[in-house]
Motif scaffolding. Structure first.
Motif, PDB file in Angstrom:
ATOM      1  N   ASP A  97       0.826  -1.197   0.000  1.00 13.39           N
ATOM      2  CA  ASP A  97       0.000   0.000   0.000  1.00 13.39           C
ATOM      3  C   ASP A  97       0.867   1.257   0.000  1.00 13.39           C
ATOM      4  N   PRO A  98       0.942   1.976  -1.130  1.00 17.94           N
ATOM      5  CA  PRO A  98       1.780   3.182  -1.190  1.00 17.94           C
ATOM      6  C   PRO A  98       1.277   4.311  -0.302  1.00 17.94           C
ATOM      7  N   ALA A  99       0.003   4.262   0.090  1.00 16.74           N
ATOM      8  CA  ALA A  99      -0.525   5.295   0.976  1.00 16.74           C
ATOM      9  C   ALA A  99       0.130   5.235   2.351  1.00 16.74           C
ATOM     10  N   LEU A 100       0.804   4.129   2.651  1.00 13.11           N
ATOM     11  CA  LEU A 100       1.456   3.970   3.953  1.00 13.11           C
ATOM     12  C   LEU A 100       2.937   4.336   3.913  1.00 13.11           C
ATOM     13  N   LYS A 268     -10.252   4.254  -4.989  1.00 12.01           N
ATOM     14  CA  LYS A 268     -10.369   5.658  -5.384  1.00 12.01           C
ATOM     15  C   LYS A 268     -10.039   6.568  -4.204  1.00 12.01           C
ATOM     16  N   LEU A 269     -10.492   6.193  -3.019  1.00 14.59           N
ATOM     17  CA  LEU A 269     -10.194   6.998  -1.840  1.00 14.59           C
ATOM     18  C   LEU A 269      -8.711   6.909  -1.475  1.00 14.59           C
ATOM     19  N   ARG A 270      -8.097   5.756  -1.724  1.00 14.10           N
ATOM     20  CA  ARG A 270      -6.647   5.660  -1.545  1.00 14.10           C
ATOM     21  C   ARG A 270      -5.938   6.625  -2.503  1.00 14.10           C
ATOM     22  N   ALA A 271      -6.451   6.705  -3.731  1.00 13.92           N
ATOM     23  CA  ALA A 271      -5.874   7.637  -4.698  1.00 13.92           C
ATOM     24  C   ALA A 271      -6.047   9.077  -4.222  1.00 13.92           C
ATOM     25  N   TYR A 272      -7.186   9.389  -3.622  1.00 11.88           N
ATOM     26  CA  TYR A 272      -7.384  10.724  -3.054  1.00 11.88           C
ATOM     27  C   TYR A 272      -6.294  11.033  -2.023  1.00 11.88           C
ATOM     28  N   PHE A 279       0.504  13.916  -5.638  1.00  7.61           N
ATOM     29  CA  PHE A 279       0.429  13.213  -6.915  1.00  7.61           C
ATOM     30  C   PHE A 279      -0.846  13.603  -7.654  1.00  7.61           C
ATOM     31  N   ASP A 280      -0.796  13.614  -9.003  1.00  9.93           N
ATOM     32  CA  ASP A 280      -2.016  13.866  -9.754  1.00  9.93           C
ATOM     33  C   ASP A 280      -2.816  12.567  -9.862  1.00  9.93           C
ATOM     34  N   THR A 281      -3.967  12.617 -10.510  1.00  9.53           N
ATOM     35  CA  THR A 281      -4.856  11.451 -10.526  1.00  9.53           C
ATOM     36  C   THR A 281      -4.240  10.264 -11.249  1.00  9.53           C
ATOM     37  N   VAL A 282      -3.536  10.511 -12.342  1.00 14.66           N
ATOM     38  CA  VAL A 282      -2.887   9.417 -13.079  1.00 14.66           C
ATOM     39  C   VAL A 282      -1.768   8.813 -12.244  1.00 14.66           C
ATOM     40  N   LEU A 288      -0.697   2.978  -7.049  1.00 17.28           N
ATOM     41  CA  LEU A 288      -1.494   1.892  -6.481  1.00 17.28           C
ATOM     42  C   LEU A 288      -1.386   0.613  -7.308  1.00 17.28           C
ATOM     43  N   GLY A 289      -0.718   0.703  -8.461  1.00 19.26           N
ATOM     44  CA  GLY A 289      -0.614  -0.456  -9.341  1.00 19.26           C
ATOM     45  C   GLY A 289      -1.857  -0.683 -10.159  1.00 19.26           C
ATOM     46  N   LEU A 290      -2.630   0.383 -10.358  1.00 21.47           N
ATOM     47  CA  LEU A 290      -3.912   0.271 -11.045  1.00 21.47           C
ATOM     48  C   LEU A 290      -3.927   1.171 -12.280  1.00 21.47           C
TER      49      LEU A 290
END
Length: 362
Positions: A97-100, A268-272, A279-282, A288-290
């Protein structure tokens, strides 16, 4: 005692999605040289599982300084990761999880290994996307629990858009138009139920004004200012109502259950969260690997076909959406612009659409 019949490929894939959500491992191609068991890191309930290797995305591997240029060119491609010592689930979670990352900055040393079962790995990553979880797995983990068996090729049966059917329809007066009908669609394998709103008198003699709208809980329901989804939904319905009222035409809004352009609400919330880190949306999706675009256009085309709309006027700023629908067999007679004013919270989001995703925004 009679033999128990084997489930169909479609059912095995549907059960695999369910297994991933429950945190159960998947066993691919048992009894073959390509056999591998994959335990989803995010949802795993086997707290004592350990593994020498992890399967992660190329974008995640690049963050860990492991991906070469070829792999990094496909950010959601699979990469096999080996550690110096076996990974526990607690070790694997911050790697997945990159959010961590900010809370867990030190990782490694790791090395990337050759991946001899790439088709299986890609299937697993795609099943994770469908399940709405992080595309990261422990490979052949010890104490992982009873696995669900399947084959990589089962996914094609699960994703077959031709299985989609209309299940019911009813009159639905809405704020934009009282002459509106809602049509519900269902597929045997996929539990998501898509709907279409048909405004005006349906006619095969004229091309309807069509909008493909992906479900957005935050924008459509909660009024989020981070995107333009809610205003686009409302404006599309009013444009179709105007088409019916002033031009004796008709319109179709497809409301597709593919939150976050196909990555799911939680991702999507992780991307937020990653966007909050700069980071931008892309970039956020890639970390996230998505994929930044994972919408199911064959399903949208199948819905339009079932509604008798072989040729359409498409309400969109995205030329790629036109190309994807045409590739799926729908004739797009006209692209109709659908740009709305930005606000301070979604200005970067819209700029990313324009600069990185090719949307025609002025």
């Amino acid at each position: 005692m009679s033999d128990i019949p084997q489930p169909s490929p479609e059912r095995r894939a549907a059960q695999a999605v369910d297994a991933l959500r429950h945190g159960w491992p998947l066993a691919f191609a048992a009894g073959t040289p390509q056999a591998v068991t994959l335990l989803p890191i995010e949802t795993a309930i086997a707290s004592g599982a350990t593994s020498a290797r992890l399967l992660i995305s190329a974008a995640r591997a690049a963050t860990l300084k492991l991906a070469n240029q070829r792999e990094a060119a496909v950010p959601h491609a699979p990469v096999l990761l080996h550690g110096g010592e076996p990974f526990t689930l607690a070790d694997a979670t911050p790697i997945a999880d990159p959010a961590l990352d900010l809370a867990n900055p030190l990782k490694g040393p790791f090395r990337a290994e050759p991946l001899a079962w790439e088709e299986t790995a890609r299937t697993a990553m795609e099943l994770a996307r469908i399940a709405g979880i992080l595309p990261a797995f422990m490979v052949d983990a010890q104490d992982a629990g009873e696995p669900h068996p399947l084959l990589a090729e089962d996914l094609a049966e699960y994703s077959e858009a031709a299985r989609l059917r209309i299940v019911t329809r009813a009159r639905l007066p809405i704020a934009a138009s009282e002459s509106c009908e809602i049509v519900a669609f269902r597929s045997p394998a996929d539990t998501r139920e898509h709907v279409a709103l048909v405004i005006g008198k349906q006619s095969g003699e004229s091309a309807p004004l069509v909008r493909l709208h992906s479900e957005c809980l935050t924008g459509d329901i909660l009024g989020s200012l981070k995107c333009d989804c809610g205003p686009q939904l409302d404006a599309a319905l009013h444009a179709m109502a105007s088409e019916a009222r002033e031009k004796d035409g008709w319109g179709i809004l497809l409301y597709l259950r593919q939150e976050g352009r196909g990555i799911g609400l939680v991702n999507k919330l992780r991307a937020y969260r990653l966007q909050d880190q700069g980071f931008d949306t892309v970039e956020a999706n890639q970390r996230l690997g998505l994929p930044d675009e994972a919408r199911d256009f064959p399903t949208a085309a199948r819905m339009l076909d079932l509604l008798g709309a072989g040729a359409i006027r498409l309400l969109t700023n995205n030329p790629s959406k036109v190309e994807a629908l045409e590739a799926a067999g729908i004739a797009v007679a006209e692209r109709v612009a659908h740009q709305l004013p930005e606000n301070p919270h979604n200005a970067r989001y819209l700029a990313t659409k324009r600069d990185r995703s090719g949307h025609l925004l002025i």
